[in-house]
Enzyme design. Structure first.
Site, short mmCIF file in Angstrom:
data_model
loop_
_atom_site.label_atom_id
_atom_site.label_comp_id
_atom_site.label_asym_id
_atom_site.label_seq_id
_atom_site.Cartn_x
_atom_site.Cartn_y
_atom_site.Cartn_z
N GLY A 212 26.87 108.33 10.39
CA GLY A 212 25.84 108.04 11.40
C GLY A 212 25.56 106.54 11.45
CB THR B 163 11.18 108.02 9.69
OG1 THR B 163 10.52 107.50 10.85
CG2 THR B 163 10.75 109.48 9.56
CG ASP B 164 7.96 104.00 11.42
OD1 ASP B 164 8.61 104.95 11.91
OD2 ASP B 164 7.86 102.88 11.97
CD GLU B 165 9.61 108.45 14.74
OE1 GLU B 165 9.31 109.52 15.28
OE2 GLU B 165 10.52 107.71 15.15
CE1 TYR C 181 13.77 112.35 12.22
CE2 TYR C 181 12.15 110.93 13.27
CZ TYR C 181 13.15 111.12 12.34
OH TYR C 181 13.52 110.08 11.53
CE LYS D 51 13.82 111.81 7.36
NZ LYS D 51 15.16 111.91 6.68
CG ASN E 178 8.56 101.33 24.10
OD1 ASN E 178 8.95 100.85 23.03
ND2 ASN E 178 8.15 102.58 24.21
P1 TYD Z 1 13.43 105.93 20.26
O1 TYD Z 1 14.57 104.98 20.19
O2 TYD Z 1 13.70 107.32 20.73
O3 TYD Z 1 12.77 105.91 18.82
P2 TYD Z 1 11.39 106.62 18.31
O4 TYD Z 1 10.95 107.62 19.31
O5 TYD Z 1 11.86 107.27 17.07
O6 TYD Z 1 10.42 105.52 18.10
O7 TYD Z 1 12.30 105.32 21.20
C1 TYD Z 1 11.72 104.07 20.97
C2 TYD Z 1 10.60 103.90 21.97
O8 TYD Z 1 11.15 103.84 23.29
C3 TYD Z 1 9.64 105.08 21.97
O9 TYD Z 1 8.31 104.60 22.19
C4 TYD Z 1 10.09 105.92 23.14
C5 TYD Z 1 10.64 104.91 24.11
N1 TYD Z 1 11.76 105.38 24.96
C6 TYD Z 1 11.72 105.17 26.33
O10 TYD Z 1 10.75 104.61 26.90
N2 TYD Z 1 12.78 105.63 27.09
C7 TYD Z 1 13.86 106.25 26.52
O11 TYD Z 1 14.80 106.65 27.25
C8 TYD Z 1 13.88 106.45 25.10
C9 TYD Z 1 15.04 107.14 24.44
C10 TYD Z 1 12.81 105.99 24.36
#
Ligand code: TYD
Length: 342
Positions: free
Chosen positions: A10, A125-127, A149, A153, A248
């Site tokens: 992975g 994970t921090d989640e 998820y 974890k 984001n």
């Molecule tokens: P992601 O990479 O899925 O990681 P995580 O949910 O584990 O943090 O997403 C990172 C951030 O981006 C999260 O706030 C969700 C957002 N996101 C989008 O806005 N659009 C997308 O298509 C995806 C996959 C995530």
């Protein structure tokens, strides 16, 4: 040191294996990996050529006690990455998450106990802390996972903890923030954004894009894991955060500037159900072990964009594949209809 790495085909696992083999000539690695959709032998094709004598892939399931016991025999230490990791997939169907992340971890822990393994690093994970409105999560904070998820974890972290307390298994847990870098499967936000934009397609931004993530370059994550493997205290948990915390929306603008994208190429889509607003880690314990990041965010992001530009042959087949297409149509059908399960 003979290492058993799980999930080494992975994204993070393959970067860790590459790092360890280059860092220490005395390390040999058995990589137990089932080759699920997110695993890819191409992630380590260079390693097979360069370090073939010290690296071996065993195709197998961490939830299969027989293959786990076989791989565990002779291992000095285990670094456990194998997991289902994509939040959106766990919303559509959580069953694989329970099987790999919870049952798989329990089977590995039992085998490690039986074979008296010297150290077991459980990569988490921090989640598991859930969303933090302000401040930074510390390792002893309450676990409040919000996605299936994250819950799987958190369950595995608690199981690991119980093996230290009950059986004295020499385990260390790490909890990292959002990783990025080469070989990340293009369903996660950053590689999805980069590869969509290389094709002139929109990036689907969830909700208002105000969610905050802390970005960790995967090579720094691998370096931190090596440190914890060698010097972490048994029974302890170490947060591994990144160097750049942003929304984001801000991430979109940074990548856009870096790639020289003029068009908007962002489509607002309905939010992810249960979407955590903010993750933030207090990394005092890791710093006390002596950890320093080696890469700044901008240079790491630049090299990541460069990597995806230069490795179309790696990601194009993944995005064209039937599994990816099927997941996406299911994901967006559910999202656009306001449903959370397919
Ligand atoms: P992601 O990479 O899925 O990681 P995580 O949910 O584990 O943090 O997403 C990172 C951030 O981006 C999260 O706030 C969700 C957002 N996101 C989008 O806005 N659009 C997308 O298509 C995806 C996959 C995530």
């Amino acid at each position: 040191m003979r290492l058993l790495v799980t999930g080494g085909l992975g994204f993070i696992g393959s970067n860790f294996i590459r790092h360890m083999l280059a860092a220490d000539r005395k390390v040999s690695i058995v990589n137990l990996d089932l080759l699920t959709y997110a695993g890819n032998p191409a992630n380590l094709s260079d390693v097979v050529g360069d370090y073939g004598g010290r690296y071996r892939w065993v195709k197998g399931d961490i939830a299969d006690p027989r293959v786990v016991r076989r791989c565990m025999a002779g291992a000095d230490a285990v670094v456990h990455f194998a997991a289902e990791t994509h939040v959106d997939r766990s919303i559509l169907d959580a069953s694989a998450f329970i099987r790999s992340n919870v049952v798989g971890t329990q089977i590995l822990l039992d085998a490690a106990l039986r074979h008296k393994v010297g150290r077991f690093v459980h990569v988490s994970t921090d989640e598991v802390y859930g969303s933090v409105a302000s401040g930074w999560s510390r390792e002893d904070d309450r676990l409040e996972p919000n996605s299936p998820y994250a819950a799987s974890k958190a369950a595995s972290d608690l199981l690991v903890r119980s093996y230290v307390v009950t059986h004295g298994l020499p385990v260390v847990i790490t909890r990292a923030s959002n990783n990025f870098g080469p070989y990340q499967y293009p369903e996660k936000a950053l590689p999805l954004m980069i590869t969509n934009w290389l094709d002139g397609k929109d990036f689907p931004l969830y909700g208002n894009g105000g969610n905050v993530r802390d970005w960790l370059f995967v090579v720094d994550h691998a370096r931190a894991l090596e440190l914890v493997l060698r010097r972490g205290q048994i029974g302890e948990i170490y947060n591994i955060g990144g160097t750049h915390s942003c929304t984001n929306r801000e991430l979109v603008e940074q990548v856009r500037a870096l790639m020289g994208i003029n068009a908007r190429l962002v489509r607002r889509v309905p939010d992810r159900p249960g979407h955590d607003r903010r993750y933030a880690l207090d990394c005092f314990k890791l710093k006390k072990l002596g950890f320093k990041h080696a890469y700044g965010f901008v240079e790491a992001l630049q090299s990541t964009v460069g990597w995806y530009r230069g490795h179309e042959a790696w990601w194009r087949p993944l995005k064209k594949g039937g599994g990816y297409q099927k997941y996406y149509s299911r994901q967006y059908a559910a999202r656009l209809q306001g449903r959370t399960a397919g």
